[in-house]
Design an enzyme around this catalytic site. Structure first.
Site, PDB file in Angstrom:
ATOM      1  N   ASP A 134       0.818  -1.259   0.153  1.00 11.89           N
ATOM      2  CA  ASP A 134      -0.223   0.000  -0.013  1.00 11.89           C
ATOM      3  C   ASP A 134       0.923   1.133   0.079  1.00 11.89           C
ATOM      4  O   ASP A 134       0.354   2.326   0.196  1.00 11.89           O
ATOM      5  CB  ASP A 134      -1.067  -0.054   1.216  1.00 11.89           C
ATOM      6  CG  ASP A 134      -2.007  -0.936   0.855  1.00 11.89           C
ATOM      7  OD1 ASP A 134      -2.465  -0.904  -0.222  1.00 11.89           O
ATOM      8  OD2 ASP A 134      -2.620  -1.699   1.930  1.00 11.89           O
ATOM      9  N   ASP A 198      -7.113  -3.529  -5.449  1.00 13.00           N
ATOM     10  CA  ASP A 198      -6.404  -2.196  -4.959  1.00 13.00           C
ATOM     11  C   ASP A 198      -5.299  -1.923  -5.353  1.00 13.00           C
ATOM     12  O   ASP A 198      -5.024  -0.754  -5.489  1.00 13.00           O
ATOM     13  CB  ASP A 198      -6.782  -2.359  -3.455  1.00 13.00           C
ATOM     14  CG  ASP A 198      -7.838  -3.144  -2.932  1.00 13.00           C
ATOM     15  OD1 ASP A 198      -8.469  -4.303  -3.593  1.00 13.00           O
ATOM     16  OD2 ASP A 198      -8.422  -2.882  -1.656  1.00 13.00           O
TER      17      ASP A 198
HETATM   18  N1  GLY Z   1      -7.844  -1.214   0.185  1.00 14.12           N
HETATM   19  C1  GLY Z   1      -8.636  -1.582   0.918  1.00 14.12           C
HETATM   20  C2  GLY Z   1      -9.891  -0.907   0.775  1.00 14.12           C
HETATM   21  O1  GLY Z   1     -10.176  -0.485  -0.382  1.00 14.12           O
HETATM   22  O2  GLY Z   1     -10.920  -1.283   1.630  1.00 14.12           O
END
Ligand code: GLY
Length: 414
Positions: A134, A198
């Site tokens: 992330d 994501d």
């Molecule tokens: N990246 C996690 C979400 O979209 O909740």
């Protein structure tokens, strides 16, 4: 108009999404841009956007008073009047400084920039974090914006270090970046590599690093990851699974699941949003037609879905069991609106603009937008973090606010 907005036409032009976006766009789609400028009629007034931006700035300045050193706002529970924050290692840590920086650009209020800088000084430590995919969310939404607004060698170093850390998670057999180190419900075994949709959002950081280091490996990793995701994550109707589980020795896609959605075969709304945004940014960075086609196909799935409500704020999952009484996810609407405004620039398709405008109008209504001093300083009500985990359900979300403010900025700058 505020003080920053009158700094000069070149600044204003460069402030749209990013200077690079605009330079790229000017080079490659000046005809489309011209058509956009000629035809566009906006139904949301500049005064309305300005007043929502002022409200947002005031809300975020009020939130600043609640944030102690080392804390990053996540959400607020209105019923309990409880504010929830994370440490710097949580995936959402970059959104608070990122939102402050967008609002600083829009309002010229120095206090917003000062608060962002206070947070960045602490967030810097995550640049060497190799335990998460992330880093794009965490470091590019924060330091990326800081560096775009006010470039500094130290921001450059932090972003470069972050890209280096992210690239350590790349696997050349699977040709993808490892998202999670394990999958939910023990669905992954040792030797598996989990990729979530994501992760498309973290690629922007790698393109930045390639452009600013000359190291083409970063671009190659981003492109390979996007291609692998495009091949395996999407169904025939261009909806996406949440997680793909690969065998890291062979690269085989072993299973496809949707942990954060209603069911493995359902279409989790924010996952569709990340896919749309991700392939739009892939087109921005590469100008490869196949990514534009992918973004358009994802947009078609979202916009023509029979379960898309009248106000265009999606249910938390397009296949949620209690539609039409199920929960909406304002964060998905914010991400989709922002992505559609960028997609519109590359296509000149007014359907994208109109849909984004409708989403923004809804998000700016009393149904979704907090009033001054409500919601702990957050902006959007009715976000859904993870319904299956019963976590952050029907609450404001720091990322919903970030993409909402980004979408407002993109709307205003079109
Ligand atoms: N990246 C996690 C979400 O979209 O909740």
């Amino acid at each position: 108009m505020n003080s920053l907005k009158v700094l000069g036409l070149s600044f204003v032009l460069c402030a749209a999404i990013s200077c690079k976006d605009n330079q790229e766009e000017n080079k490659t789609s000046s005809e489309a841009t011209e058509a956009v400028e000629n035809k566009l009629t906006k139904s949301i007034s500049e005064e309305k956007i300005d007043s929502v931006t002022q409200l947002a700035a005031n809300q975020y300045l009020s939130m600043a008073g609640k944030i102690v050193e080392g804390e990053y706002p996540k959400t607020f529970y209105p019923k309990k009047e409880e504010f929830e924050a994370s440490n710097s290692g949580w995936w959402t840590s970059g959104f608070y400084p990122g939102t402050l920086l967008y609002l600083y650009e829009e309002t010229g209020k120095d206090t917003l920039k000062q608060e962002a800088e206070r947070i960045l000084a602490h967030l810097e430590r995550e640049a060497k974090n190799t335990s998460t995919h992330d880093l794009g969310f965490m470091m590019y939404c924060s330091f990326g914006n800081a560096n775009r607004i006010d470039p500094k060698p130290e921001y450059n170093d932090i972003l470069m270090e972050s890209a280096k850390s992210l690239a350590t998670r790349y696997n050349d057999t699977v040709k993808a970046i490892r998202s999670w180190d394990s999958a939910p419900w023990n669905k992954a075994e040792k030797g598996d590599l989990v990729v979530i949709i994501d992760n498309m959002m973290n690629l922007e950081l790698l393109f930045w690093a390639a452009d600013h280091s000359g190291n083409e490996r970063y671009r190659e990793i981003a492109i390979n990851h996007a291609n692998t995701t495009m091949k395996n994550h999407f169904r025939d109707d261009y909806s996406t699974y949440h997680e793909l589980i690969y065998d890291e020795q062979t690269g085989e896609a072993k299973s496809k699941i949707t942990a954060q959605g209603f069911a493995d075969e359902s279409s989790w709304a924010r996952g569709q949003a990340w896919g749309l945004y991700g392939y739009t940014l892939m087109y921005r960075e590469t100008k490869d037609q196949k990514y534009l086609d992918q973004a358009k196909n994802i947009a078609k799935f979202i916009l023509e879905h029979p379960n898309m409500p009248e106000d265009m704020v999606p249910y938390w999952d397009f296949d949620a069991e209690d539609i039409p009484d199920d929960l909406r996810d304002s964060s998905a609407a914010a991400v989709i609106a922002s992505a559609l405004l960028e997609l519109y620039k590359y296509t000149d398709d007014e359907n994208y603009f109109n849909a984004a405008e409708k989403m923004l109008s809804s998000l700016m209504s009393d149904e979704y937008l907090a009033k001054q001093n409500e919601l702990g300083g957050f902006l959007l009500k009715h976000g859904v973090g993870s319904k299956p985990a019963n976590s952050e359900v029907d609450v404001p979300l720091t990322y919903g606010d970030y993409y909402f403010v980004e979408a407002l900025k993109r709307y205003e700058e079109l």
